[in-house]
Write an enzyme that holds these catalytic residues in place. Structure first.
Site, mmCIF file in Angstrom:
data_model
loop_
_atom_site.group_PDB
_atom_site.id
_atom_site.type_symbol
_atom_site.label_atom_id
_atom_site.label_comp_id
_atom_site.label_asym_id
_atom_site.label_seq_id
_atom_site.Cartn_x
_atom_site.Cartn_y
_atom_site.Cartn_z
ATOM 1 N N HIS A 86 -1.824 5.793 2.466
ATOM 2 C CA HIS A 86 -0.854 5.274 1.511
ATOM 3 C C HIS A 86 -1.505 5.045 0.148
ATOM 4 C CE1 HIS A 86 -2.610 1.459 2.733
ATOM 5 N NE2 HIS A 86 -2.045 1.497 3.900
ATOM 6 N N CYS A 187 -4.357 -4.851 3.236
ATOM 7 C CA CYS A 187 -3.552 -4.905 4.470
ATOM 8 C C CYS A 187 -3.707 -6.250 5.172
ATOM 9 C CB CYS A 187 -3.977 -3.817 5.452
ATOM 10 S SG CYS A 187 -3.823 -2.141 4.860
#
Length: 198
Positions: A86, A187
């Site tokens: 990503h 994350c």
């Protein structure tokens, strides 16, 4: 904003657990209910001025559109992501107006797209390792600019680049084990701008 991630993490109860925590903090939650929309936090880069949304295996155009509808006061631009999980696999904010970006062709191509889409000119901090560009910037009133970045034993050349940021308190973080399951520093972070009454 509660999202449907393209990686279907909700089988672990992650989405509902996060929803409960955010509700306990009295934060506004907008649920993305369109079954065709996917939006992974790793594809959302908020610069403080605007959003860049990576279109990847985990985020699609419909997810980006819902983000834009939710945050109407900010520009939302999409950035195709190739050869990476990503968008934040190779970039993140390293300070106000400062984008940390990896050196790979995919990272540099995404940066060029972001520069073309934005009316604002950001400073850039280019690091040799894409994974090291994923860092966490904090502006802490008593500490000033704080940057969590990958440890020198993991990415020594990139760590040398971060060390040039003399106005930042640098905190190196070892993340090798989490990286094995696609866990980057962003994350593992939920940043909430709330008063210290928590």
């Amino acid at each position: 904003m509660k999202c449907s991630a393209g990686n279907k993490l909700d089988f672990l109860g992650v989405v509902e657990a996060m929803k409960k925590v955010l509700e306990s903090l009295n934060l506004n939650i907008v649920e993305m209910v369109d079954e065709n929309a996917t939006l992974d936090g790793g594809d959302v880069l908020f610069t403080g001025r605007e959003f860049f949304v990576g279109l990847s295996r985990r985020t699609n155009q419909r997810g980006a559109e819902i983000l834009a509808d939710t945050f109407k006061d900010y520009a939302v631009s999409t950035v195709p992501v190739h050869d990476a999980l990503h968008l934040k696999s190779f970039c993140s904010m390293a300070g106000p107006n400062l984008i940390a970006i990896g050196s790979s062709e995919a990272a540099q191509k995404a940066l060029k797209t972001m520069q073309q889409m934005s009316d604002h000119r950001y400073d850039k901090l280019t690091v040799p390792d894409d994974a090291a560009a994923n860092c966490v910037y904090l502006n802490i009133p008593s500490k000033g600019h704080v940057l969590l970045h990958r440890a020198p034993e993991e990415y020594p050349e990139s760590a040398k680049v971060f060390e040039k940021l003399k106005d930042h308190m640098l905190i190196p973080i070892a993340n090798t084990e989490l990286e094995k399951v696609d866990g980057a520093l962003t994350c593992c972070s939920v940043l909430i701008n709330k008063t210290s009454e928590l």
